[in-house]
Design an enzyme around this catalytic site. Structure first.
Site, PDB file in Angstrom:
ATOM      1  N   ARG A 123       1.955   1.784  -3.497  1.00 20.37           N
ATOM      2  CA  ARG A 123       0.869   2.332  -4.306  1.00 20.37           C
ATOM      3  C   ARG A 123       0.642   3.793  -3.949  1.00 20.37           C
ATOM      4  NH1 ARG A 123      -4.007  -1.626  -3.603  1.00 20.37           N
ATOM      5  NH2 ARG A 123      -5.034  -0.156  -5.021  1.00 20.37           N
ATOM      6  N   GLY A 138     -13.145   1.979 -18.065  1.00 17.54           N
ATOM      7  CA  GLY A 138     -11.903   1.425 -17.519  1.00 17.54           C
ATOM      8  C   GLY A 138     -12.075   0.350 -16.483  1.00 17.54           C
ATOM      9  N   ALA A 188      -9.560   6.101 -22.084  1.00 16.53           N
ATOM     10  CA  ALA A 188     -10.450   7.065 -21.430  1.00 16.53           C
ATOM     11  C   ALA A 188      -9.956   8.494 -21.619  1.00 16.53           C
ATOM     12  CB  ALA A 188     -10.531   6.745 -19.938  1.00 16.53           C
ATOM     13  N   HIS A 236     -15.148   0.945  -3.035  1.00 12.92           N
ATOM     14  CA  HIS A 236     -14.106   0.107  -2.442  1.00 12.92           C
ATOM     15  C   HIS A 236     -13.219   0.867  -1.473  1.00 12.92           C
ATOM     16  CE1 HIS A 236     -14.522  -2.647  -6.215  1.00 12.92           C
ATOM     17  NE2 HIS A 236     -15.477  -2.854  -5.337  1.00 12.92           N
ATOM     18  N   CYS A 261      -8.187   2.061  12.411  1.00 13.66           N
ATOM     19  CA  CYS A 261      -7.645   1.254  13.510  1.00 13.66           C
ATOM     20  C   CYS A 261      -8.449  -0.041  13.687  1.00 13.66           C
ATOM     21  CB  CYS A 261      -7.684   2.057  14.821  1.00 13.66           C
ATOM     22  SG  CYS A 261      -7.111   1.099  16.240  1.00 13.66           S
ATOM     23  N   ASP A 304      -7.830   5.485  -5.423  1.00 12.80           N
ATOM     24  CA  ASP A 304      -6.644   6.343  -5.536  1.00 12.80           C
ATOM     25  C   ASP A 304      -6.906   7.825  -5.270  1.00 12.80           C
ATOM     26  OD1 ASP A 304      -6.748   5.814  -9.167  1.00 12.80           O
ATOM     27  OD2 ASP A 304      -7.835   7.278  -7.965  1.00 12.80           O
ATOM     28  N   TYR A 347       0.821  -1.210   0.000  1.00 11.38           N
ATOM     29  CA  TYR A 347       0.000   0.000   0.000  1.00 11.38           C
ATOM     30  C   TYR A 347       0.857   1.262   0.000  1.00 11.38           C
ATOM     31  CZ  TYR A 347      -4.359  -2.489   0.054  1.00 11.38           C
ATOM     32  OH  TYR A 347      -5.413  -3.274  -0.342  1.00 11.38           O
ATOM     33  N   ASN A 378     -13.346   1.524 -23.213  1.00  2.00           N
ATOM     34  CA  ASN A 378     -12.302   0.571 -22.830  1.00  2.00           C
ATOM     35  C   ASN A 378     -11.554   0.170 -24.099  1.00  2.00           C
ATOM     36  OD1 ASN A 378     -10.865  -1.787 -21.892  1.00  2.00           O
ATOM     37  ND2 ASN A 378     -12.352  -1.906 -20.220  1.00  2.00           N
TER      38      ASN A 378
HETATM   39  C1  BV8 Z   1     -17.929  -9.091  -1.442  1.00  2.00           C
HETATM   40  C2  BV8 Z   1      -9.903  -2.210  -3.041  1.00  2.00           C
HETATM   41  C3  BV8 Z   1     -19.291 -10.290   0.053  1.00  2.00           C
HETATM   42  C4  BV8 Z   1      -8.643  -2.807  -2.498  1.00  2.00           C
HETATM   43  C5  BV8 Z   1     -10.908  -3.881  -4.511  1.00  2.00           C
HETATM   44  C6  BV8 Z   1     -20.381 -12.390  -6.699  1.00  2.00           C
HETATM   45  C7  BV8 Z   1     -21.067 -11.577  -5.800  1.00  2.00           C
HETATM   46  C8  BV8 Z   1     -20.394 -11.011  -4.711  1.00  2.00           C
HETATM   47  C9  BV8 Z   1     -19.023 -11.254  -4.535  1.00  2.00           C
HETATM   48  C10 BV8 Z   1     -18.350 -12.051  -5.416  1.00  2.00           C
HETATM   49  C11 BV8 Z   1     -19.018 -12.621  -6.495  1.00  2.00           C
HETATM   50  N1  BV8 Z   1     -18.106 -13.348  -7.192  1.00  2.00           N
HETATM   51  C12 BV8 Z   1     -16.897 -13.245  -6.611  1.00  2.00           C
HETATM   52  C13 BV8 Z   1     -17.017 -12.491  -5.518  1.00  2.00           C
HETATM   53  C14 BV8 Z   1     -15.916 -12.177  -4.613  1.00  2.00           C
HETATM   54  C15 BV8 Z   1     -15.138 -10.925  -4.994  1.00  2.00           C
HETATM   55  C16 BV8 Z   1     -14.879 -10.807  -6.467  1.00  2.00           C
HETATM   56  O1  BV8 Z   1     -15.604 -10.117  -7.171  1.00  2.00           O
HETATM   57  N2  BV8 Z   1     -13.818 -11.452  -6.942  1.00  2.00           N
HETATM   58  C17 BV8 Z   1     -13.435 -11.333  -8.331  1.00  2.00           C
HETATM   59  C18 BV8 Z   1     -11.908 -11.304  -8.431  1.00  2.00           C
HETATM   60  C19 BV8 Z   1     -14.021 -12.534  -9.063  1.00  2.00           C
HETATM   61  N3  BV8 Z   1     -15.804  -9.748  -4.511  1.00  2.00           N
HETATM   62  C20 BV8 Z   1     -15.559  -9.347  -3.247  1.00  2.00           C
HETATM   63  O2  BV8 Z   1     -14.870  -9.965  -2.471  1.00  2.00           O
HETATM   64  C21 BV8 Z   1     -16.249  -8.082  -2.799  1.00  2.00           C
HETATM   65  N4  BV8 Z   1     -16.866  -8.322  -1.536  1.00  2.00           N
HETATM   66  O3  BV8 Z   1     -18.519  -9.539  -2.369  1.00  2.00           O
HETATM   67  O4  BV8 Z   1     -18.264  -9.364  -0.143  1.00  2.00           O
HETATM   68  C22 BV8 Z   1     -19.701 -10.127   1.457  1.00  2.00           C
HETATM   69  C23 BV8 Z   1     -21.008  -9.737   1.728  1.00  2.00           C
HETATM   70  C24 BV8 Z   1     -21.392  -9.625   3.042  1.00  2.00           C
HETATM   71  C25 BV8 Z   1     -20.467  -9.848   4.069  1.00  2.00           C
HETATM   72  C26 BV8 Z   1     -19.154 -10.217   3.779  1.00  2.00           C
HETATM   73  C27 BV8 Z   1     -18.761 -10.364   2.473  1.00  2.00           C
HETATM   74  C28 BV8 Z   1     -15.225  -6.966  -2.550  1.00  2.00           C
HETATM   75  C29 BV8 Z   1     -14.570  -6.574  -3.831  1.00  2.00           C
HETATM   76  C30 BV8 Z   1     -13.689  -5.333  -3.577  1.00  2.00           C
HETATM   77  C31 BV8 Z   1     -12.248  -5.718  -3.586  1.00  2.00           C
HETATM   78  N5  BV8 Z   1     -11.408  -4.519  -3.496  1.00  2.00           N
HETATM   79  N6  BV8 Z   1     -10.177  -2.757  -4.367  1.00  2.00           N
HETATM   80  C32 BV8 Z   1      -7.430  -2.215  -3.161  1.00  2.00           C
HETATM   81  O5  BV8 Z   1      -7.540  -1.472  -4.156  1.00  2.00           O
HETATM   82  O6  BV8 Z   1      -6.330  -2.523  -2.660  1.00  2.00           O
HETATM   83  S1  BV8 Z   1     -11.247  -4.454  -6.045  1.00  2.00           S
HETATM   84  C33 BV8 Z   1     -10.159  -3.927  -7.223  1.00  2.00           C
HETATM   85  O7  BV8 Z   1     -10.690  -4.476  -8.423  1.00  2.00           O
HETATM   86  C34 BV8 Z   1     -10.065  -2.438  -7.458  1.00  2.00           C
HETATM   87  O8  BV8 Z   1     -10.979  -1.672  -6.726  1.00  2.00           O
HETATM   88  C35 BV8 Z   1     -10.413  -2.359  -8.947  1.00  2.00           C
HETATM   89  O9  BV8 Z   1     -10.941  -1.130  -9.309  1.00  2.00           O
HETATM   90  C36 BV8 Z   1     -11.429  -3.425  -8.997  1.00  2.00           C
HETATM   91  C37 BV8 Z   1     -11.981  -3.862 -10.289  1.00  2.00           C
HETATM   92  O10 BV8 Z   1     -10.940  -4.022 -11.193  1.00  2.00           O
HETATM   93  P1  BV8 Z   1     -10.919  -3.014 -12.434  1.00  2.00           P
HETATM   94  O11 BV8 Z   1     -11.090  -1.648 -11.922  1.00  2.00           O
HETATM   95  O12 BV8 Z   1     -11.899  -3.478 -13.445  1.00  2.00           O
HETATM   96  O13 BV8 Z   1      -9.438  -3.153 -12.926  1.00  2.00           O
HETATM   97  P2  BV8 Z   1      -8.851  -4.239 -13.925  1.00  2.00           P
HETATM   98  O14 BV8 Z   1      -7.367  -4.151 -13.845  1.00  2.00           O
HETATM   99  O15 BV8 Z   1      -9.525  -5.563 -13.695  1.00  2.00           O
HETATM  100  O16 BV8 Z   1      -9.347  -3.744 -15.355  1.00  2.00           O
HETATM  101  C38 BV8 Z   1      -8.864  -2.521 -15.871  1.00  2.00           C
HETATM  102  C39 BV8 Z   1      -9.626  -2.266 -17.156  1.00  2.00           C
HETATM  103  O17 BV8 Z   1      -9.211  -0.999 -17.665  1.00  2.00           O
HETATM  104  C40 BV8 Z   1      -9.374  -3.282 -18.248  1.00  2.00           C
HETATM  105  O18 BV8 Z   1     -10.594  -3.675 -18.831  1.00  2.00           O
HETATM  106  C41 BV8 Z   1      -8.518  -2.533 -19.271  1.00  2.00           C
HETATM  107  O19 BV8 Z   1      -8.773  -2.946 -20.594  1.00  2.00           O
HETATM  108  C42 BV8 Z   1      -9.000  -1.127 -19.054  1.00  2.00           C
HETATM  109  N7  BV8 Z   1      -8.051  -0.071 -19.421  1.00  2.00           N
HETATM  110  C43 BV8 Z   1      -6.694  -0.110 -19.413  1.00  2.00           C
HETATM  111  N8  BV8 Z   1      -6.200   1.094 -19.807  1.00  2.00           N
HETATM  112  C44 BV8 Z   1      -7.275   1.889 -20.047  1.00  2.00           C
HETATM  113  C45 BV8 Z   1      -8.455   1.166 -19.802  1.00  2.00           C
HETATM  114  N9  BV8 Z   1      -9.682   1.691 -19.958  1.00  2.00           N
HETATM  115  C46 BV8 Z   1      -9.763   2.961 -20.377  1.00  2.00           C
HETATM  116  N10 BV8 Z   1      -8.685   3.735 -20.627  1.00  2.00           N
HETATM  117  C47 BV8 Z   1      -7.426   3.237 -20.488  1.00  2.00           C
HETATM  118  N11 BV8 Z   1      -6.352   4.009 -20.753  1.00  2.00           N
END
Ligand code: BV8
Length: 237
Positions: free
Chosen positions: A66, A184, A228, A115, A123, A100, A63, A210
């Site tokens: 980042r 994005g 974007a 998020h 804490c 961010d 972190y 995207n």
């Molecule tokens: C939860 C903070 C339940 C931390 C992040 C179904 C339903 C519910 C949950 C789940 C489910 N299936 C799976 C789950 C579990 C999980 C999940 O989704 N897993 C994924 C991997 C399958 N979800 C969770 O755990 C969530 N919690 O569901 O809790 C619950 C309920 C009650 C009680 C207890 C529990 C929590 C999810 C949050 C996780 N935290 N971030 C940190 O940052 O350190 S998520 C993290 O991923 C970031 O926030 C990020 O933003 C986010 C999503 O990723 P993207 O933003 O899409 O980024 P990525 O790299 O994937 O893609 C980038 C895109 O940009 C690409 O498409 C690329 O082509 C494009 N791009 C590149 N350059 C450009 C561009 N676009 C435009 N312009 C450019 N120049």
């Protein structure tokens, strides 16, 4: 692009849903794209309560790394175009998955942070939150609260529930929006990605900005393939 521009100009209520890709042109690596790895760890391996309890120092190092990248970064034309559009549009709500703070620095005000915020420490013992001011000269402070408790970053980790108020605000905004602009995000993280089918079932037009196809491109009404920082100024200007 003209069709998307027309929908946006005619819409009363618009939601912009952003992901890591909107910060890519500010030099912040996306989660699943190139450069997203840190010391060969995937974000999903570090952004979890289990990883933090197993090795808080390692997770804190990630972190702090980042934070240093973000502190040195600037909002890009994509962030700025959304902030300018918010000032002109009748009703724009910016729902972001990003932690961010670049939307805030670009001047956006109506922001729903699904998020959390990398600039907040919380804490584990007393739940007190403090905003971190990062400057280059900053020596990484100890990650302990005045009460003696260990601090964690104020973000939502995988396996943690999203803040209820933020989720409710996002749902409410999506349900009333005529247009949802998805920028994005790979649309693989839930429940955030679920806002897209939710928008569709509420009758909204969905536009995707995207360079690549995403997991939900099939549900999108208008896919604008590109960066974007290049598309948003033309689309929203
Ligand atoms: C939860 C903070 C339940 C931390 C992040 C179904 C339903 C519910 C949950 C789940 C489910 N299936 C799976 C789950 C579990 C999980 C999940 O989704 N897993 C994924 C991997 C399958 N979800 C969770 O755990 C969530 N919690 O569901 O809790 C619950 C309920 C009650 C009680 C207890 C529990 C929590 C999810 C949050 C996780 N935290 N971030 C940190 O940052 O350190 S998520 C993290 O991923 C970031 O926030 C990020 O933003 C986010 C999503 O990723 P993207 O933003 O899409 O980024 P990525 O790299 O994937 O893609 C980038 C895109 O940009 C690409 O498409 C690329 O082509 C494009 N791009 C590149 N350059 C450009 C561009 N676009 C435009 N312009 C450019 N120049």
């Amino acid at each position: 692009m003209n069709q998307a521009r027309e929908w946006l100009q005619q819409a009363q209520s618009v939601v912009a849903l952003t992901g890591a890709g909107i910060s890519a042109e500010s030099g912040i690596p996306t989660f699943r794209g190139p450069g997203g790895l840190w010391r060969n760890f995937k974000p999903e391996q570090l952004a979890t309560p289990e990883a933090f309890s197993a090795d808080p120092d390692l997770v804190w190092e990630w972190y702090e790394w980042r934070r240093s990248l973000i502190a040195a970064a600037q909002p890009n034309p994509g962030h700025l175009a959304l902030a300018a559009f918010e000032r002109r549009a009748p009703d724009l709500v910016l729902v972001t998955q990003n932690v961010d703070g670049l939307h805030d620095r670009a001047g956006s005000e109506r922001i729903v942070k699904l998020h959390g915020d990398i600039w907040i420490d919380r804490c584990l013992d007393c739940d007190a939150e403090q905003t971190v001011r990062f400057d280059d000269a900053r020596v990484v402070s100890s990650h302990y609260c005045g009460c003696g408790g260990l601090l964690r970053p104020g973000v939502v980790w995988f396996g943690e529930a999203l803040p209820l108020d933020a989720w409710r605000a996002a749902e409410q905004a999506v349900r009333r929006a005529e247009v949802v602009l998805v920028v994005g995000t790979s649309s693989v993280v839930y429940p955030a990605a679920g806002l897209i089918p939710m928008a569709k079932s509420a009758g909204a037009k969905v536009i995707e900005v995207n360079p690549e196809q995403t997991a939900l491109s099939g549900e999108i009404d208008c896919c604008l393939r590109g960066k974007a920082g290049e598309i948003l100024p033309a689309l929203l200007g």
